[in-house]
Design a protein around this motif. Structure first.
Motif, mmCIF file in Angstrom:
data_model
loop_
_atom_site.group_PDB
_atom_site.id
_atom_site.type_symbol
_atom_site.label_atom_id
_atom_site.label_comp_id
_atom_site.label_asym_id
_atom_site.label_seq_id
_atom_site.Cartn_x
_atom_site.Cartn_y
_atom_site.Cartn_z
ATOM 1 N N ARG A 98 0.724 -1.231 0.197
ATOM 2 C CA ARG A 98 -0.007 -0.020 0.046
ATOM 3 C C ARG A 98 0.951 1.247 -0.025
ATOM 4 N N ALA A 99 1.927 1.309 0.750
ATOM 5 C CA ALA A 99 2.859 2.541 0.814
ATOM 6 C C ALA A 99 3.473 2.922 -0.648
ATOM 7 N N SER A 100 3.761 1.601 -1.465
ATOM 8 C CA SER A 100 4.309 1.996 -2.746
ATOM 9 C C SER A 100 3.457 2.267 -3.762
ATOM 10 N N GLU A 101 2.094 2.481 -3.288
ATOM 11 C CA GLU A 101 0.864 2.653 -4.022
ATOM 12 C C GLU A 101 0.786 1.776 -5.321
ATOM 13 N N GLN A 102 1.013 0.440 -4.980
ATOM 14 C CA GLN A 102 0.771 -0.761 -5.631
ATOM 15 C C GLN A 102 1.671 -0.862 -6.855
ATOM 16 N N HIS A 103 2.934 -0.073 -6.672
ATOM 17 C CA HIS A 103 4.109 -0.444 -7.750
ATOM 18 C C HIS A 103 5.149 -1.386 -7.340
ATOM 19 N N LEU A 104 4.723 -2.151 -6.055
ATOM 20 C CA LEU A 104 5.938 -3.009 -5.493
ATOM 21 C C LEU A 104 5.762 -4.182 -6.304
ATOM 22 N N VAL A 105 6.761 -4.806 -6.739
ATOM 23 C CA VAL A 105 6.840 -6.265 -7.376
ATOM 24 C C VAL A 105 7.381 -7.187 -6.579
ATOM 25 N N ILE A 106 6.667 -8.447 -5.994
ATOM 26 C CA ILE A 106 7.126 -9.414 -5.347
ATOM 27 C C ILE A 106 7.825 -10.375 -6.130
ATOM 28 N N SER A 107 9.232 -10.455 -5.739
ATOM 29 C CA SER A 107 9.797 -11.543 -6.616
ATOM 30 C C SER A 107 9.862 -12.798 -5.512
ATOM 31 N N ILE A 108 9.372 -13.849 -5.931
ATOM 32 C CA ILE A 108 9.420 -15.134 -5.145
ATOM 33 C C ILE A 108 10.617 -15.897 -5.545
ATOM 34 N N ARG A 109 11.627 -15.951 -4.814
ATOM 35 C CA ARG A 109 12.795 -16.780 -5.192
ATOM 36 C C ARG A 109 13.020 -18.151 -4.288
ATOM 37 N N ALA A 110 12.584 -19.114 -4.840
ATOM 38 C CA ALA A 110 12.315 -20.232 -4.113
ATOM 39 C C ALA A 110 13.437 -21.381 -4.550
ATOM 40 N N ASP A 111 14.061 -22.158 -3.872
ATOM 41 C CA ASP A 111 14.740 -23.441 -4.151
ATOM 42 C C ASP A 111 14.143 -24.197 -4.955
ATOM 43 N N ARG A 112 14.874 -25.059 -5.792
ATOM 44 C CA ARG A 112 14.266 -25.731 -6.813
ATOM 45 C C ARG A 112 13.516 -26.958 -6.188
ATOM 46 N N GLU A 113 14.300 -27.407 -5.100
ATOM 47 C CA GLU A 113 13.460 -28.606 -4.441
ATOM 48 C C GLU A 113 12.345 -28.230 -3.440
ATOM 49 N N THR A 114 12.139 -27.055 -3.419
ATOM 50 C CA THR A 114 11.060 -26.665 -2.371
ATOM 51 C C THR A 114 9.523 -27.042 -2.893
ATOM 52 N N PRO A 115 8.915 -28.099 -1.835
ATOM 53 C CA PRO A 115 7.560 -28.361 -2.343
ATOM 54 C C PRO A 115 6.575 -27.530 -2.564
ATOM 55 N N TYR A 116 5.821 -27.872 -3.445
ATOM 56 C CA TYR A 116 4.875 -26.799 -4.118
ATOM 57 C C TYR A 116 3.964 -26.383 -3.196
ATOM 58 N N HIS A 117 3.545 -26.939 -2.084
ATOM 59 C CA HIS A 117 2.627 -26.444 -1.016
ATOM 60 C C HIS A 117 3.115 -25.290 -0.103
ATOM 61 N N PHE A 118 4.423 -25.271 -0.134
ATOM 62 C CA PHE A 118 5.092 -24.053 0.632
ATOM 63 C C PHE A 118 4.878 -22.717 -0.313
ATOM 64 N N ILE A 119 5.061 -23.107 -1.867
ATOM 65 C CA ILE A 119 4.899 -21.841 -2.969
ATOM 66 C C ILE A 119 3.361 -21.374 -2.741
ATOM 67 N N ASP A 120 2.574 -22.616 -2.836
ATOM 68 C CA ASP A 120 1.346 -22.247 -2.745
ATOM 69 C C ASP A 120 0.734 -21.337 -1.577
ATOM 70 N N SER A 121 1.378 -21.797 -0.245
ATOM 71 C CA SER A 121 1.036 -21.006 1.037
ATOM 72 C C SER A 121 1.528 -19.498 0.710
ATOM 73 N N VAL A 122 2.669 -19.138 0.201
ATOM 74 C CA VAL A 122 3.016 -17.850 0.009
ATOM 75 C C VAL A 122 2.235 -17.165 -0.938
ATOM 76 N N GLN A 123 1.914 -17.787 -2.108
ATOM 77 C CA GLN A 123 1.028 -17.119 -3.036
ATOM 78 C C GLN A 123 -0.439 -16.757 -2.178
ATOM 79 N N LYS A 124 -0.861 -17.873 -1.667
ATOM 80 C CA LYS A 124 -2.104 -17.201 -0.849
ATOM 81 C C LYS A 124 -2.062 -16.245 0.136
ATOM 82 N N GLU A 125 -0.750 -16.085 0.974
ATOM 83 C CA GLU A 125 -0.526 -15.019 1.772
ATOM 84 C C GLU A 125 -0.490 -13.601 0.781
#
Length: 149
Positions: A98-125
């Protein structure tokens, strides 16, 4: 012939005003001192195996408008070099977005071996935080970024 005041008269009197001719020089020297001694904090790379990609697009945003979220194999989440529980990601990201007036880009940097449910949880958050601009960092994007720097 009497001597007034013992025969010694002061020829100069103390100045009643502060000399201002050197104030600009002092201010300039202080400015240089603070510029030279300031340390700018940079994000530290997390030790992860980057995901592969056939093609990628470079993020055309200023560094201040990119927020890196690191997700490791064990599901730990790091934002701005600080570990954070998974259920607090939306609470941390929402005010920044909100402070960036919706200009903020979120870059998810995940390990190749990270289980998908962790990535999905981050996306839901991130959805709960109202974030609209999310990218997934890859090895190819990282090489492009290093080549530019």
């Amino acid at each position: 012939m009497s001597i007034k005041g013992g025969g010694l008269d002061r020829k100069s009197k103390a100045a009643s005003e502060i000399p201002s001719s050197s104030l600009a020089d002092i201010a300039f020297l202080l400015l240089i001192f603070f510029m030279v001694t300031t340390v700018f904090r940079t994000d530290k790379d997390r030790p992860i195996e980057w995901a592969e990609a056939q093609a990628t697009k470079k993020i055309d945003e200023k560094v201040k408008n990119i927020l890196n979220i690191w997700v490791e194999r064990d599901g730990s989440v790091w934002i701005n070099d600080e570990p954070l529980p998974m259920d607090e990601v939306s609470q941390r990201v929402a005010p920044l977005y909100r402070a960036s007036e919706q200009h903020l880009v979120i870059s998810i940097r995940a390990d190749r071996e990270t289980p998908y449910h962790f990535i999905d949880s981050v996306q839901k958050e991130l959805v709960a935080a109202g974030v609209l601009r999310v990218v997934f960092a890859t090895e190819l994007e990282r090489q492009m970024t290093r080549a530019v720097r």
